[in-house]
Design an enzyme around this catalytic site. Sequence first.
Site, PDB file in Angstrom:
ATOM      1  N   HIS A  62       0.817  -1.217   0.000  1.00 46.14           N
ATOM      2  CA  HIS A  62       0.000   0.000   0.000  1.00 46.14           C
ATOM      3  C   HIS A  62       0.849   1.266   0.000  1.00 46.14           C
ATOM      4  O   HIS A  62       0.445   2.294  -0.558  1.00 46.14           O
ATOM      5  CB  HIS A  62      -0.998  -0.055   1.165  1.00 46.14           C
ATOM      6  N   ASP A  86      -9.763  -4.377   0.396  1.00 48.95           N
ATOM      7  CA  ASP A  86      -9.369  -4.434   1.804  1.00 48.95           C
ATOM      8  C   ASP A  86      -9.232  -3.023   2.397  1.00 48.95           C
ATOM      9  O   ASP A  86      -9.156  -2.864   3.608  1.00 48.95           O
ATOM     10  CB  ASP A  86      -8.031  -5.180   1.929  1.00 48.95           C
ATOM     11  N   GLU A 106     -15.083  -1.284  -6.287  1.00 47.98           N
ATOM     12  CA  GLU A 106     -14.772  -2.673  -5.890  1.00 47.98           C
ATOM     13  C   GLU A 106     -15.946  -3.547  -6.338  1.00 47.98           C
ATOM     14  O   GLU A 106     -17.096  -3.275  -5.990  1.00 47.98           O
ATOM     15  CB  GLU A 106     -14.596  -2.721  -4.373  1.00 47.98           C
ATOM     16  N   ASP A 137     -18.136  -3.281 -11.502  1.00 51.02           N
ATOM     17  CA  ASP A 137     -16.980  -3.739 -12.268  1.00 51.02           C
ATOM     18  C   ASP A 137     -16.194  -2.505 -12.720  1.00 51.02           C
ATOM     19  O   ASP A 137     -16.748  -1.626 -13.384  1.00 51.02           O
ATOM     20  CB  ASP A 137     -17.483  -4.530 -13.489  1.00 51.02           C
ATOM     21  N   ASP A 155      -5.793  -1.577  -8.141  1.00 47.48           N
ATOM     22  CA  ASP A 155      -5.397  -2.440  -7.025  1.00 47.48           C
ATOM     23  C   ASP A 155      -6.212  -3.730  -7.129  1.00 47.48           C
ATOM     24  O   ASP A 155      -7.106  -4.012  -6.314  1.00 47.48           O
ATOM     25  CB  ASP A 155      -5.703  -1.679  -5.731  1.00 47.48           C
ATOM     26  N   ASP A 158      -5.274 -10.873  -9.783  1.00 47.84           N
ATOM     27  CA  ASP A 158      -4.529 -11.247 -10.996  1.00 47.84           C
ATOM     28  C   ASP A 158      -5.457 -11.249 -12.211  1.00 47.84           C
ATOM     29  O   ASP A 158      -6.686 -11.223 -12.047  1.00 47.84           O
ATOM     30  CB  ASP A 158      -3.927 -12.658 -10.801  1.00 47.84           C
ATOM     31  N   PRO A 162     -12.665 -12.101 -12.096  1.00 43.77           N
ATOM     32  CA  PRO A 162     -13.161 -10.722 -12.248  1.00 43.77           C
ATOM     33  C   PRO A 162     -12.051  -9.732 -12.618  1.00 43.77           C
ATOM     34  O   PRO A 162     -12.306  -8.697 -13.198  1.00 43.77           O
ATOM     35  CB  PRO A 162     -13.748 -10.398 -10.864  1.00 43.77           C
TER      36      PRO A 162
HETATM   37  N1  SAM Z   1      -4.741  -4.600  -1.840  1.00 42.64           N
HETATM   38  C1  SAM Z   1      -4.513  -6.015  -1.774  1.00 42.64           C
HETATM   39  C2  SAM Z   1      -3.092  -6.236  -1.449  1.00 42.64           C
HETATM   40  O1  SAM Z   1      -2.631  -5.725  -0.435  1.00 42.64           O
HETATM   41  O2  SAM Z   1      -2.440  -6.916  -2.201  1.00 42.64           O
HETATM   42  C3  SAM Z   1      -4.844  -6.819  -3.026  1.00 42.64           C
HETATM   43  C4  SAM Z   1      -5.809  -6.459  -3.877  1.00 42.64           C
HETATM   44  S1  SAM Z   1      -7.501  -6.275  -3.487  1.00 42.64           S
HETATM   45  C5  SAM Z   1      -7.955  -7.418  -2.307  1.00 42.64           C
HETATM   46  C6  SAM Z   1      -8.092  -6.914  -5.042  1.00 42.64           C
HETATM   47  C7  SAM Z   1      -9.523  -6.566  -5.261  1.00 42.64           C
HETATM   48  O3  SAM Z   1      -9.826  -6.394  -6.658  1.00 42.64           O
HETATM   49  C8  SAM Z   1     -10.492  -7.662  -4.780  1.00 42.64           C
HETATM   50  O4  SAM Z   1     -11.216  -7.177  -3.675  1.00 42.64           O
HETATM   51  C9  SAM Z   1     -11.378  -7.959  -5.992  1.00 42.64           C
HETATM   52  O5  SAM Z   1     -12.730  -8.201  -5.633  1.00 42.64           O
HETATM   53  C10 SAM Z   1     -11.233  -6.682  -6.802  1.00 42.64           C
HETATM   54  N2  SAM Z   1     -11.551  -6.811  -8.224  1.00 42.64           N
HETATM   55  C11 SAM Z   1     -11.203  -7.811  -9.067  1.00 42.64           C
HETATM   56  N3  SAM Z   1     -11.685  -7.569 -10.302  1.00 42.64           N
HETATM   57  C12 SAM Z   1     -12.351  -6.378 -10.251  1.00 42.64           C
HETATM   58  C13 SAM Z   1     -13.055  -5.590 -11.201  1.00 42.64           C
HETATM   59  N4  SAM Z   1     -13.179  -5.997 -12.476  1.00 42.64           N
HETATM   60  N5  SAM Z   1     -13.590  -4.417 -10.797  1.00 42.64           N
HETATM   61  C14 SAM Z   1     -13.455  -4.001  -9.503  1.00 42.64           C
HETATM   62  N6  SAM Z   1     -12.811  -4.710  -8.539  1.00 42.64           N
HETATM   63  C15 SAM Z   1     -12.260  -5.884  -8.917  1.00 42.64           C
END
Ligand code: SAM
Length: 284
Positions: A62, A86, A106, A137, A155, A158, A162
Amino acid sequence: MNFWYYENHQDTVTFGIKVDKHLYTNKSDFQQIDIFENDVFGKFMTLDGLMMVTEKDEFIYHDMITHIPLAVNPNIKRVLVIGGGDGGTVRELTRYKHITKIDMVEIDELVVKASIEHLPITSCKLDDKRVNLYYQDGLEFVKGKENEYDLILVDSTDPIGPGEGLFTREFYRDCYKALSEDGILINQNESPYYESYRHEMKRANEKIKEVFDIVNVYQFHMPTYPSGHWLFGFASKTYHPIKDLKKDIWENFGIKTKYYNTDIHVGSFMLPTYVKELLEDESK
Ligand code: SAM
């Protein structure tokens, strides 16, 4: 009871953390969400079994997704975070008093709810009055936006499930339009170490280079991610991440960080030879 969390970093390479407590488990429309606890990494969240964030090393990720662009353009006011469920990226952004708007898009509301319940270390600033949460999305959200943000932070997970759409030309083009004339995009750029991640690193970098004028990659050490060698992409219409670093202005903000500093800002863009060759040689 000896219960371990394992993530296969390659078919024959696995990473394991002994689980002391399984605090949360749920399946949303998008992914399996679990939160565990371990005596070394503290609480940690996985999505579809893949490591996302741990209490112990989240500060690295972060710090590096947030402070690098803010030290290049200290006048950033309007920020879009795509993913970031998160809350850790938003937490770092709220430390800048001059930022006026933080839109966090998110796709999975359950990730935010689970983080608010179990990961206050990262979700603690989601109630800041400048933060607007959109459960959509990110690919759809940016469509049609023009000159609405000074900074976009991707953020995401992979490029599977999604997250896949957030690694496409179409998405990067929409981000380019959504950004101001001196806008900056920071994207998840995976890792150069293992073949499967290296392939995604190259693909993301090649697509961004087709859209943005200035494209660089920077690295940081992320112990719980595959190989620990992780990258973000820095893409901009006008700023070079090192030539345009505003060292004194950033340091005068007096923001206390645990990982980022203006020395590592420069150093993080100095890549190992094999990584430079991979990024330069598009035939590989
Ligand atoms: N910040 C975290 C870290 O410290 O590595 C990792 C990433 S965060 C948890 C990844 C987020 O991207 C997830 O909550 C996931 O639901 C979201 N996400 C994935 N695809 C997405 C999309 N197309 N649009 C919006 N959010 C998405």
